[in-house]
Write an enzyme that holds these catalytic residues in place. Structure first.
Site, PDB file in Angstrom:
ATOM      1  N   SER A 154      45.417 -26.662  20.173  1.00 19.44           N
ATOM      2  CA  SER A 154      45.571 -27.094  19.765  1.00 19.44           C
ATOM      3  C   SER A 154      46.628 -27.973  20.808  1.00 19.44           C
ATOM      4  O   SER A 154      46.956 -27.811  22.055  1.00 19.44           O
ATOM      5  CB  SER A 154      45.582 -27.171  18.388  1.00 19.44           C
ATOM      6  OG  SER A 154      45.429 -28.228  17.934  1.00 19.44           O
ATOM      7  N   ASP A 250      35.005 -31.439  16.382  1.00 15.59           N
ATOM      8  CA  ASP A 250      36.289 -31.837  16.366  1.00 15.59           C
ATOM      9  C   ASP A 250      36.599 -33.351  17.158  1.00 15.59           C
ATOM     10  O   ASP A 250      36.184 -33.730  18.195  1.00 15.59           O
ATOM     11  CB  ASP A 250      37.064 -30.180  16.999  1.00 15.59           C
ATOM     12  CG  ASP A 250      38.204 -30.626  17.296  1.00 15.59           C
ATOM     13  OD1 ASP A 250      38.913 -30.977  16.612  1.00 15.59           O
ATOM     14  OD2 ASP A 250      38.996 -29.314  18.686  1.00 15.59           O
ATOM     15  N   HIS A 280      37.289 -28.153  15.036  1.00 17.60           N
ATOM     16  CA  HIS A 280      38.655 -27.578  15.611  1.00 17.60           C
ATOM     17  C   HIS A 280      39.365 -26.338  14.523  1.00 17.60           C
ATOM     18  O   HIS A 280      39.594 -26.337  13.281  1.00 17.60           O
ATOM     19  CB  HIS A 280      39.939 -28.901  14.867  1.00 17.60           C
ATOM     20  CG  HIS A 280      41.284 -28.895  15.571  1.00 17.60           C
ATOM     21  ND1 HIS A 280      41.150 -29.059  16.559  1.00 17.60           N
ATOM     22  CD2 HIS A 280      42.599 -28.483  15.354  1.00 17.60           C
ATOM     23  CE1 HIS A 280      42.280 -28.444  17.529  1.00 17.60           C
ATOM     24  NE2 HIS A 280      43.045 -28.408  15.889  1.00 17.60           N
TER      25      HIS A 280
END
Length: 310
Positions: A154, A250, A280
């Protein structure tokens, strides 16, 4: 494909939980809530220790994971996720333990400064300077300085990608590979399909992403800065080979796919995989979601292959 059943159970519980509105909660409050939800990892690594390092008149903590064996080992310098606002050495401890064992490498997790206390580009500077320090002190850390990869998930995937670019631009430490796990690296398309499809209800939401960006960036113009959105950089040639992992459910799915395509278009070798039943942050569930552990194992095998080829 439908969501993985383990993930569906988690999402059902998560979406039913009462949570304060984002405008009513501060980053320190969210960090405290994050700490309360942590459970120690069960995975044993031969040696784990923290070290304070000095970077240009500031101190930073790194956590070093050393696997079985004698070394010097290859290394993965890892940057945790959390939107540049949340996350810590502890939130990603289990992931780092797993990579150390599965890739048979030293993992160095970097406790970079968080926003809004330290806004962009503080995290970028910490990420690069920590890599520089680790490379310069490789022998002290039992690391083979010719076999250093970077990785992160991320926001940490963003930092790993940007550090790879900075190392090229500054002729800095040699990086052999970049492991980018559902990275936040910007979008080529202003209205990505993944944001429309997954903007709410799948753990990471569009509102939360906006909240992170509000705290991380100094102004709206920085959204287009290549160290925030490296997919917009005109020249991505001569960067390290990459493994890029995305998740179907996601909002950032198309960000990772866009970056994989952009790197390939500039001649960078890329292994890309989209996990079609995942959300995610799914690697963080690897201790109870078998497919998440498989994703770690598979990407760790790709890291080993890179290390062994050098």
């Amino acid at each position: 494909m439908p969501l993985d059943p383990h993930i569906q159970i988690f999402l059902n519980q998560y979406n039913e939980m009462p949570r304060p509105a984002l405008e009513d909660v501060t980053p320190p409050q969210l960090r405290e809530m994050e700490k309360m939800s942590l459970t120690p990892s069960k995975e044993v690594v031969k040696k784990v220790y923290n070290e304070e390092i000095e970077l240009n008149e500031r101190m930073l903590t790194i956590r070093v994971y050393e696997p079985e064996g004698t070394g010097p080992f290859p290394a993965l310098v890892y940057y945790h996720g959390g939107g540049w606002v949340l996350g810590s050495l502890d939130t990603h401890d289990s992931i780092c333990r797993s990579y150390a064992n599965e890739a048979n490498c030293i993992v160095v997790s970097v406790d970079y400064r968080l926003a809004p206390e330290d806004k962009f580009p503080a995290a970028v500077n910490d990420a690069y300077d920590a890599l520089d320090w680790i490379s310069a002190h490789a022998s002290q850390l039992n690391i083979n300085s010719n076999k250093i990869a970077v990785g992160g998930d991320s926001a940490g995937g963003n930092l790993a990608a940007v550090v790879s670019i900075l190392a090229k631009e500054r002729q800095g430490p040699s990086i052999v590979h970049q492991l980018l796990i559902y990275p936040s690296v910007g979008f080529k398309n202003q209205h990505p399909a993944s944001m429309k499809e997954n903007g709410e209800g799948y753990f990471l939401s569009k509102d939360l992403m906006d909240w992170f960006r509000l705290h991380y960036l100094n102004n709206k113009e920085e959204e287009q800065h290549p160290y925030n959105a490296p997919v917009l950089l005109e020249d991505l040639s001569s960067l390290p080979s990459a493994t890029i992992i995305t998740a179907q459910y996601d909002p950032l799915r198309d960000s990772g796919k866009d970056y994989a395509d952009a790197l390939k278009n500039h001649g960078v070798p890329v292994t890309y995989e989209n996990y079609e039943t995942m959300i995610h942050g799914f690697l963080g569930f690897h201790e109870f979601v078998p497919l998440a552990q498989q994703a770690i194992n598979k990407s760790a095998a790709q890291l080993r292959q890179v290390f062994d080829s050098i």
